[in-house]
Motif scaffolding. Structure first.
Motif, mmCIF file in Angstrom:
data_model
loop_
_atom_site.group_PDB
_atom_site.id
_atom_site.type_symbol
_atom_site.label_atom_id
_atom_site.label_comp_id
_atom_site.label_asym_id
_atom_site.label_seq_id
_atom_site.Cartn_x
_atom_site.Cartn_y
_atom_site.Cartn_z
ATOM 1 N N LYS A 117 0.733 -1.013 0.161
ATOM 2 C CA LYS A 117 0.057 0.016 -0.054
ATOM 3 C C LYS A 117 0.984 1.273 -0.239
ATOM 4 O O LYS A 117 0.382 2.412 0.281
ATOM 5 N N PHE A 152 -9.806 -2.629 1.875
ATOM 6 C CA PHE A 152 -9.869 -3.780 2.263
ATOM 7 C C PHE A 152 -11.520 -3.908 2.906
ATOM 8 O O PHE A 152 -12.157 -5.397 2.942
ATOM 9 N N ARG A 169 -9.876 -8.845 -6.445
ATOM 10 C CA ARG A 169 -9.649 -7.655 -5.850
ATOM 11 C C ARG A 169 -8.093 -7.779 -5.242
ATOM 12 O O ARG A 169 -7.678 -8.960 -4.973
HETATM 13 C C1 SIN Z 1 -5.498 -6.205 2.561
HETATM 14 O O1 SIN Z 1 -5.867 -5.006 2.184
HETATM 15 O O2 SIN Z 1 -5.882 -7.310 1.722
HETATM 16 C C2 SIN Z 1 -4.691 -6.567 3.647
HETATM 17 C C3 SIN Z 1 -5.068 -5.771 4.776
HETATM 18 C C4 SIN Z 1 -4.184 -5.972 5.980
HETATM 19 O O3 SIN Z 1 -3.731 -7.207 6.259
HETATM 20 O O4 SIN Z 1 -3.787 -4.750 6.716
#
Ligand code: SIN
Length: 329
Positions: free
Chosen positions: A94, A192, A169
């Motif tokens: 991210k 998410f 996704r």
């Molecule tokens: C995701 O966005 O798939 C993972 C989210 C996370 O584990 O923080």
């Protein structure tokens, strides 16, 4: 005259008292995340809060906000830079907006297991990546594990062709997009917090995630198949803003660093334990079928997705890529 003096004395006392109150107030650290509390990240965040409460009582208070309740993953990094939250642990996928280098962790089939990831992260290249966003005002405090990713879907997926034309996704990473495009699938970058409803309503066909997220977010209840691909990793970077972290009092920061180190060890232990436990609970639920691949079937996925490495070699840095490959030995 006497009345004026009295008013002045009272006013000065009031100012001193309020200044004393301000200085005595604890520093509040807001730690926001998007997952459930009973996950490696949730457990780490709560352990950090509790350790800080023990060791810095009255000086620092950590407030933990799980489940995207304060900020979702689309907004949390902006909020960090604005000072509305002070610690985050987003998935490494991210950070693309702030550095291309961390995308190395998204390259499919790059790390053979969690031990290889540890070797890379604790080596010089992995450690240098912690500081890859300093120029953007973000400091990487340390890594935190979750686990290897699996693919869940509405249809049984065994070969790369089974994924063709289907919507998956993904997190906000161009490497992850290229990974699904390499098998003819349609990647969709979505927050998410929206994944469950997208799967439940069949607006998308599937997604990729760790066992702990597939379990804690109940994705397995709305996805009849999970292919155990172990094709990528879901790990986190615990971050703060440089202005907040560097501005902490010099006697407080080392204690917080110590609490972070210990809470990350607790989170990593939970990651290792939960990976197998959550997989087993999902298997026992009989709500979904877990598809395991033969070596030849897995090799077909590796071959289909590996060209993505070449495509992003310059973006992630050739030296980093070489070091990551070497961490598998
Ligand atoms: C995701 O966005 O798939 C993972 C989210 C996370 O584990 O923080």
């Amino acid at each position: 005259m006497l009345k004026l003096k009295t008013v002045l004395v009272v006013a000065v006392c009031a100012v001193l008292l309020s200044a004393a109150t301000v200085f005595a107030s604890p520093i509040v650290i807001k730690f926001s995340h998007v997952v459930a509390e009973d996950t490696p990240k949730g457990i780490m965040a709560n352990a950090f809060r509790d350790l800080v409460a023990e060791r810095l009582e009255g000086k620092v208070v950590v407030e933990v906000y799980p489940n995207s309740q304060l900020f979702g993953d689309g907004k949390e990094l902006e909020a960090l830079l604005l000072g509305d939250v002070h610690i985050l642990a987003p998935a490494l996928s991210k950070f693309q907006k702030y550095t291309p280098l961390l995308q190395i962790y998204d390259l499919p089939f790059l790390f053979k297991d969690m031990e290889a990831i540890d070797r890379f992260q604790q080596g010089p290249q992995g450690k240098a990546l912690l500081n890859s966003m300093k120029g953007k005002g973000i400091i990487g405090l340390d890594y935190l594990h979750n686990g290897m990713k699996q693919i869940s879907s509405n249809n049984p997926i065994r070969t790369p062709e089974d994924a063709k034309g289907r919507k998956f996704r993904i997190m906000t990473s161009d490497v992850l997009a290229a990974q699904f495009e390499a098998v003819g699938a349609m990647p969709m970058k979505k927050p998410f917090a929206e994944v469950f409803i997208l799967l439940q309503t069949k607006a998308i066909d599937g997604q990729e995630n760790s066992w702990s997220n597939i379990y804690s977010q109940k994705f397995f209840e709305v996805q009849p198949y999970i292919t155990e691909t172990n094709h990528g990793i879901l790990d986190y970077l615990v971050v703060s803003s440089t202005s907040f972290w560097d501005g902490l009092p010099a006697d407080i920061r080392p204690v917080l660093e110590e609490c972070l180190k210990e809470s990350i060890a607790i989170g990593n232990k939970a990651a290792a334990d939960k990976d197998m436990e959550d997989r087993q609970t999902i298997a026992d639920s009989k709500r979904t079928e877990i598809i395991t691949l033969t070596d030849a079937e897995r090799e077909a996925w590796v071959e289909a997705m590996k060209p993505v490495w070449k495509k992003f070699e310059d973006a992630v840095g050739k030296e980093n890529l070489e070091a990551a490959i070497a961490s598998n030995n």
